[in-house]
Design an enzyme around this catalytic site. Sequence first.
Site, PDB file in Angstrom:
ATOM      1  N   ARG A 102       0.832  -1.215   0.000  1.00 46.52           N
ATOM      2  CA  ARG A 102       0.000   0.000   0.000  1.00 46.52           C
ATOM      3  C   ARG A 102       0.872   1.273   0.000  1.00 46.52           C
ATOM      4  NH1 ARG A 102      -0.619   4.712   2.686  1.00 46.52           N
ATOM      5  NH2 ARG A 102      -0.229   3.627   4.652  1.00 46.52           N
ATOM      6  N   ASP A 103       1.497   1.555   1.122  1.00 46.87           N
ATOM      7  CA  ASP A 103       2.263   2.797   1.260  1.00 46.87           C
ATOM      8  C   ASP A 103       3.424   2.823   0.259  1.00 46.87           C
ATOM      9  OD1 ASP A 103       3.198   5.165   2.229  1.00 46.87           O
ATOM     10  OD2 ASP A 103       3.839   4.410   4.166  1.00 46.87           O
ATOM     11  N   HIS A 146       5.584   4.309  12.756  1.00 49.75           N
ATOM     12  CA  HIS A 146       5.692   4.301  11.294  1.00 49.75           C
ATOM     13  C   HIS A 146       6.827   5.279  10.943  1.00 49.75           C
ATOM     14  CE1 HIS A 146       3.669   3.965   7.218  1.00 49.75           C
ATOM     15  NE2 HIS A 146       4.448   5.015   7.033  1.00 49.75           N
ATOM     16  N   HIS A 148      10.210   6.752   8.945  1.00 47.38           N
ATOM     17  CA  HIS A 148      10.816   6.886   7.609  1.00 47.38           C
ATOM     18  C   HIS A 148      12.326   7.091   7.753  1.00 47.38           C
ATOM     19  CE1 HIS A 148       7.232   7.776   4.753  1.00 47.38           C
ATOM     20  NE2 HIS A 148       6.930   6.837   5.624  1.00 47.38           N
ATOM     21  N   CYS A 158      10.422   8.717  -0.737  1.00 48.42           N
ATOM     22  CA  CYS A 158       9.866   9.826   0.030  1.00 48.42           C
ATOM     23  C   CYS A 158       9.185  10.801  -0.914  1.00 48.42           C
ATOM     24  CB  CYS A 158      10.972  10.536   0.808  1.00 48.42           C
ATOM     25  SG  CYS A 158      10.370  11.967   1.715  1.00 48.42           S
ATOM     26  N   ASN A 167       9.886   4.959   3.585  1.00 48.34           N
ATOM     27  CA  ASN A 167       9.591   3.959   4.615  1.00 48.34           C
ATOM     28  C   ASN A 167      10.835   3.162   4.981  1.00 48.34           C
ATOM     29  OD1 ASN A 167       6.589   4.093   4.827  1.00 48.34           O
ATOM     30  ND2 ASN A 167       6.726   3.650   2.644  1.00 48.34           N
TER      31      ASN A 167
HETATM   32 MG    MG Z   1       5.082   5.732   5.017  1.00 50.98          MG
END
Ligand code: MG
Length: 308
Positions: A14-15, A204, A206, A237, A246
Site C-alpha cells: 500500500r504505502d 511508522h 521513515h 519519500c 519507509n
Molecule cells: Mg510511510
Amino acid sequence: MYPPRVTLYEVGPRDGLQNEAAQLPVDDKVRLIEKLAAAGLSRIEIGSFVRPDWIPQLADTDKLASRLPPGPRYAALVPNRTGLDRAIAAGLREVAVFMSSSETHNQKNTNKSIAESLGHFAQIVPAAKKQGRFVRAYLSTVWGCPYEGKVDPMRALEISRELKKIGCDELSLGDTIGVGNPLQTRTILELFLKHLDPGYLALHLHDTNGTALANCLVGLEMGITIFDTSIGGMGGCPYAPGAAGNLATEDLASMLDDMEIATGVDLEKLFEAGELAQRLIGHKLTGRRLQAALGRRHPGEARAEAST
Ligand code: MG
C-alpha cells in the site's frame, strides 16, 4: 530492556506502491504478497479503498483482496463510509483510517480540517467495530510537517486520545517526512506513554535521514512492539524525490534478528520478497540489507570497488 517479540506491519503493497511510478497489475501484487506471507509477515496492508482516480496504483484493491494467500491478517485504508463498505464486502478483517497531526498536511492529504477528520471517524470507526473489524488509525506528521515544520507533541497526543475514545484499536504514529531524531522520539513517547498503553501504539518511521533504526531502538527500549516497514524500502519519500522513505522491512527484521528479538520472519525468504519487489518496481530499492543480500547472491553483478 527489550521486548522479546516484535510485530512487523508490512506496508509495502500500500504505502510503498502508492508512492512508486510503476503501476503493478494485480497478478504481480498477488505474487509479491505471496512472497511476503511466505516470509512469515503476519500483518500486511494491501491497498486503499480511496476513489480509484485518486491513487491509480491502488485502484484494484477489491480484486486483490479476493486473491490473498491465507495466513497473515490483511488491512486496507478506508477514507470514508464507501471505502469501509468496500473493505467489508472484500472480507478484510482490518481497516485503517488516516489523518495528520498538522492542519496543512491533513487538509492537503484528506481535504478536511483535523476537527472534520475526527468528526468523520466518529461515524465510520463505530460502524467498522460493529462489523467486527479491527481498526488501526494512522496519525501522520507527528515528528514534523512538510508545510508547518515542528508539530507540538501535545497536539498530537490530544488527537491520539480522541482517536482512542472514538474506538480505534491501534494507533500508528508517523514520522511522515523522516526528520525524527532519537531524542525527539524519546520525548514524544515519554509524553504519549503517560496516557496510552505501549501495546496500543505502533511506529511508522521513515529513513529519509538514515535515523529510522535509531528511532526504532528508542521505541523498543520504551516498550513499543509494533513497527511499520515496507519491503525493500519501497515507496521512497514523496517530499524528497530520490531519498529513502519507509524503513525497509529487511533492515529492521535483520537488526532485530541480530538482537535475538523474535519477529517470526525468515530473513532469506524476506530477501526473496525484496528481490521480487525490486524487479517488479524496476529500480534499485533503498533497503541496505536487501542490497547487501543481492550483492551476495549475484556477486558477478557487483562492481569491483576498493574496500576501505
Ligand atoms: Mg510511510
